[in-house]
Design a protein around this motif. Sequence first.
Motif, mmCIF file in Angstrom:
data_model
loop_
_atom_site.group_PDB
_atom_site.id
_atom_site.type_symbol
_atom_site.label_atom_id
_atom_site.label_comp_id
_atom_site.label_asym_id
_atom_site.label_seq_id
_atom_site.Cartn_x
_atom_site.Cartn_y
_atom_site.Cartn_z
ATOM 1 N N ARG A 1 0.810 -1.216 0.000
ATOM 2 C CA ARG A 1 0.000 0.000 0.000
ATOM 3 C C ARG A 1 0.848 1.273 0.000
ATOM 4 N NH1 ARG A 1 -3.161 -3.993 -0.236
ATOM 5 N NH2 ARG A 1 -4.398 -4.780 1.494
ATOM 6 N N LYS A 2 1.896 1.289 0.821
ATOM 7 C CA LYS A 2 2.695 2.499 0.982
ATOM 8 C C LYS A 2 3.376 2.959 -0.302
ATOM 9 C CE LYS A 2 6.374 4.485 3.900
ATOM 10 N NZ LYS A 2 7.227 4.271 5.082
ATOM 11 N N TRP B 1 -4.399 -0.327 4.524
ATOM 12 C CA TRP B 1 -3.292 -0.432 5.489
ATOM 13 C C TRP B 1 -3.797 -0.192 6.912
ATOM 14 C CZ3 TRP B 1 -1.704 3.374 8.861
ATOM 15 C CH2 TRP B 1 -0.529 3.104 9.582
ATOM 16 N N GLU C 1 4.931 -0.262 7.040
ATOM 17 C CA GLU C 1 4.330 -1.429 6.388
ATOM 18 C C GLU C 1 5.381 -2.519 6.254
ATOM 19 O OE1 GLU C 1 1.478 -2.216 2.527
ATOM 20 O OE2 GLU C 1 3.259 -0.987 2.233
#
Length: 377
Positions: free
Chosen positions: A33-34, A81, A160
């Motif tokens: 996601r990051k 997240w 993450e």
Amino acid sequence: MDLFQISLLFGVYSLTTMAMELPFGGLADSIGRKPVFLTAVVASLTSLALFLSTSNFHVLALSFALIGFGRALRSGTLDAWFVETFKAAAPNVDVQPALAKVQWANAVGLAIGATVGGLLPDIFGSVASSLGFSIYDVSYAASFGVMLGVLGFTMLAIVEEPRPKNVNALRQGFADVPLVIKDANLLALKHPALSILLAALAFFLMATNPVEVIWPTRAKPMLDEGYANTVIGVVTATYFFSIALGASLSPRISRIFKRRHAMTLAATFACLAGVQIALALQGNIIGFVTAFILYSVVLGVSETPASSILHRCVEDRQRSTMLSLRSLIQQLGAALGLVLAGAIAEIYSTPVAWIVGAVFLVIAVILSLVLVKRLAP
């Protein structure tokens, strides 16, 4: 720019967003996601830089395409997240109150942005003009600065679990996107609760988006021309603050319905239908603003029950893709509702269009009640 060119620019934004929504939701599920969110921030920074640097229509179209690209990239990234991190830290805790706080923060950010973005041109516009810029460029320059802050904050604050960063892993991540999208769509089709929820949200946006877009044209004739723009700006900020208030009330309302989120959603949609009809019938500015604030509060209440149901039905590996699918379906519903409302308003009037839109909310209520039975086990 004439109105047709402006419409084309927003069309470029919408088409880019809808075309890329699902693929990049799948990419976030594949490679993390990051990194996808950070890429979205870079796309937004590039878009703002282009917007500030030119008045050429074609370059501005590229800027709007990059806005859509960034929107599609970030859709469902940090949301997914957050839910996954929350569930890992508190596996048996209802996520809905936490989502309500996120929704509150989101609405407060929009309200502050609307307020500050309106004030900056009046305060620093003369300075911008003396330097050869538009007075509105001040707001975009401020947005660029805030976006840089978002970039730095995300890099430092969002933690993450790192995923493989080698070229083969990245290539495989892209290669897996069609499969992830296929699985998410199959899940939505095979999971009756998800299908019903997505349909209810589409009807919800068909009804409410025309109110959000058209309300200034309804309110302005009720105001004196000398202060109409100022009042519209204040009401816009109040709209976002009211959504934030609704989000903060959402957990308490959910407790009234014993955390049966589908029942909360049905009750919220029913209230929205009634308030939307009441809003359409207002003929003076005080009654209109009062009804509009109440409408905005109920809108704020509606967000987190729907999100809680969706996250309950989806596994981590498909979460971003499903959030993107939800966003896509809502955008399609919003676009269709806006076209229908525009046509009805043109033939009859805006109040008639909003009252017809309330029928879509009644359909959403019925679907939510079906959802109550589906989720009962």
